[in-house]
Design an enzyme around this catalytic site. Structure first.
Site, PDB file in Angstrom:
ATOM      1  N   LEU A 108       0.848  -1.194   0.000  1.00  0.00           N
ATOM      2  CA  LEU A 108       0.000   0.000   0.000  1.00  0.00           C
ATOM      3  C   LEU A 108       0.890   1.252   0.000  1.00  0.00           C
ATOM      4  O   LEU A 108       2.089   1.159   0.109  1.00  0.00           O
ATOM      5  CB  LEU A 108      -0.919   0.002   1.234  1.00  0.00           C
ATOM      6  CG  LEU A 108      -1.764  -1.256   1.485  1.00  0.00           C
ATOM      7  CD1 LEU A 108      -2.668  -1.055   2.706  1.00  0.00           C
ATOM      8  CD2 LEU A 108      -2.600  -1.630   0.269  1.00  0.00           C
ATOM      9  N   HIS A 167      15.112  32.293  19.945  1.00  0.00           N
ATOM     10  CA  HIS A 167      16.404  32.702  19.405  1.00  0.00           C
ATOM     11  C   HIS A 167      17.491  31.813  19.988  1.00  0.00           C
ATOM     12  O   HIS A 167      17.473  31.567  21.195  1.00  0.00           O
ATOM     13  CB  HIS A 167      16.704  34.163  19.778  1.00  0.00           C
ATOM     14  CG  HIS A 167      18.073  34.601  19.360  1.00  0.00           C
ATOM     15  ND1 HIS A 167      18.361  34.902  18.044  1.00  0.00           N
ATOM     16  CD2 HIS A 167      19.231  34.743  20.050  1.00  0.00           C
ATOM     17  CE1 HIS A 167      19.639  35.236  17.944  1.00  0.00           C
ATOM     18  NE2 HIS A 167      20.195  35.142  19.155  1.00  0.00           N
TER      19      HIS A 167
END
Ligand code: NAI
Length: 468
Positions: free
Chosen positions: A41, A446
């Site tokens: 599949l 950051h």
């Protein structure tokens, strides 16, 4: 017809569109079958598309990174090599593992898998042939999810050896010394990079004047310059008009404004787009209408013109992308179950998984202007991002396109390492109707590459903090 051959829903095709649709149908309490002719599949995405190509891209990226950049980190190596057969085995292992995973998932969710090729006989009725026998099945709803296949150029018929498409291009048994790639789209660029990193001389031939037309020209140019730095060459505004094959080598005839030229190569990877895959489905016989590009015509609820037959994914209109197909599948299942389902095709992100990755969502500045919108744009170069500098990821740029009157985000383009992940927050902002101001005021950790999105949004209003 016996109960075991009778379903609420039969989905044809077990790619991301089909198997996800089947899972959602089963979740919603519908008796669901999934027909697939391939023993594994997962469709194109898992077997020959997204997954194997990403495995190859990752392996070759490691090799390329070590070869080109290790010494700058003080990492010294001698005799760096690769073993192509191991690299391919690793890719095949990933595909096998994921294939088993999808089958187990689908089965455990209660979907009945039928192996064979389906043909639609009419409303509510299909036949499935598995080579030895044929079985008849009925369902209240049939969903076509048969996907797409590579387009063939009439003067470059695929032979699987010298003239190849992406299915072959993920499984070469040796690295070609010179390879032409026809088409600078996602497939051409990704597989072009894979083989170039392994030592092939790769020349990309593109019909349009620039690569990546989904991006604005200045962004496409940034991308192209990065590819050129990595060793790819491009012939833009050029078309292939014929090919001569001799002893498994090709000589391409190229035409451009500059005139006619010949290009001798070992392999030609043709990647000029994909078309719907409907062979053997019996659509004309069942009277199912197609559009001018051979795609199954559907309405907003995925209905074809034949009652009880719907279609999703690459076989219908919209971007030919696995995640779009999945969303189609979910929405279609929910509509079948009586809920409301909708897919926002304007908010489907696109990604090219090269290094740095190229991702976009929504409108480019060019597209927005073509729609008559007044826009305000901001951009930010990755070279000005601290994390990018610290990790050697300074190639790239982010661009934000916002509506000049309302500030609503219209589109975001990202060329950056990890852009496939960075684009997710851009999509979320846009899906919720966010503005450039919203993005600019969202706190980004950051140091991260994601700060470049915030900075591009700030610069759309002349408030960029870390760029001039
Ligand atoms: P594409 O449509 O993305 O790009 C094809 C390119 O070929 C275009 O730039 C077109 O101008 C050019 N072209 C067309 N005819 C030509 C010719 N005769 N000579 C030279 N250039 C020509 O198609 P691609 O790359 O084959 O991908 C097919 C589909 O699969 C696309 O919808 C793509 O988005 C999807 N895909 C997505 C991936 C991803 O999301 N990373 C990866 C692979 C495929």
């Amino acid at each position: 017809m016996s109960g075991q051959n009778s379903f609420d829903v039969i989905v044809i095709g077990a790619g991301p569109g089909g198997y996800v649709c089947a899972i959602r149908c089963a979740q919603l309490g519908l008796k669901t079958a999934l027909v697939e002719k391939n023993p594994r599949l997962g469709g194109t995405c898992l077997n020959v598309g997204c997954i194997p190509s990403k495995a190859l891209l990752h392996s070759t990226e490691i090799f390329h990174e070590i070869k080109e950049h290790a010494s700058s980190h003080g990492i010294i190596y001698k005799g760096l090599q690769y073993d192509l057969s191991v690299l391919m085995k690793k890719k095949d292992g990933v595909v096998n593992q994921l294939g088993k995973g999808v089958r187990s998932l689908v089965t455990k969710k209660g979907v009945i898998c039928l192996e064979g090729t389906a043909c639609i006989l009419g409303t509510g009725s299909i036949q499935v042939k598995d080579g030895k026998s044929a079985g008849s099945y009925e369902a209240k709803e049939i969903v076509i999810a048969t996907g797409s296949k590579p387009i063939e150029l009439p003067f470059l018929p695929y032979d699987g050896k010298c003239i190849v498409h992406s299915d072959h291009g993920i499984a070469f048994d040796e690295v070609p010394s010179k390879m032409a790639v026809v088409g600078a789209g996602a497939i051409g660029l990704e597989l072009g990079c894979v083989w170039s990193r392994l030592g092939a001389e790769v020349e990309v031939i593109e019909f349009l004047p620039e690569i990546c037309p989904q991006l604005d020209p200045e962004m496409s140019k940034v991308a192209r310059k990065i590819f050129v730095k990595q060793g790819l060459t491009f012939r833009l505004s050029t078309k292939v008009t014929s090919a001569k094959i001799e002893e498994n080598k090709a000589t391409l005839t190229l035409e451009s404004e500059k005139g006619t030229d010949e290009l001798p190569v070992d392999r030609v990877l043709v990647a000029v787009g994909r078309g719907p895959s409907t062979d053997g489905l019996g659509l004309p016989e069942a009277g199912i209408a197609m559009d001018e590009r051979g795609r199954v015509k559907v309405d907003h609820a995925f209905n074809t013109n034949l009652s009880g037959v719907r279609a999703v994914g690459d076989v219908i209109h919209g971007p030919m992308l696995a995640h779009k197909a999945e969303e189609d599948g979910v929405a279609c299942a929910e509509i079948i179950a009586g809920q409301s389902g909708h897919v926002n095709y304007g908010m489907v992100p696109g990604v090219i998984y090269v290094d740095p990755e190229i991702a976009n969502v929504g409108l480019s500045e060019t597209q927005a202007k073509e729609k008559g919108l007044n826009v305000r744009c901001g951009s930010f170069p990755m070279a000005a991002n601290g994390r990018a500098l610290a990790t050697g990821a300074t190639d790239g740029m982010v661009k934000v396109v916002a509506d000049a009157e309302t500030d609503r985000l219209l589109g975001i383009q990202v060329i950056a390492r990890g852009a496939s992940e960075l684009i997710a927050s851009a999509v979320a902002h846009m899906e919720y109707g966010g503005s450039a101001e919203d993005l600019a005021r969202t706190i980004h950790a950051h140091p991260t590459l994601s700060e470049s999105l915030k900075e591009a949004a700030l610069s759309s209003d002349g408030r960029g903090l870390h760029s001039l």
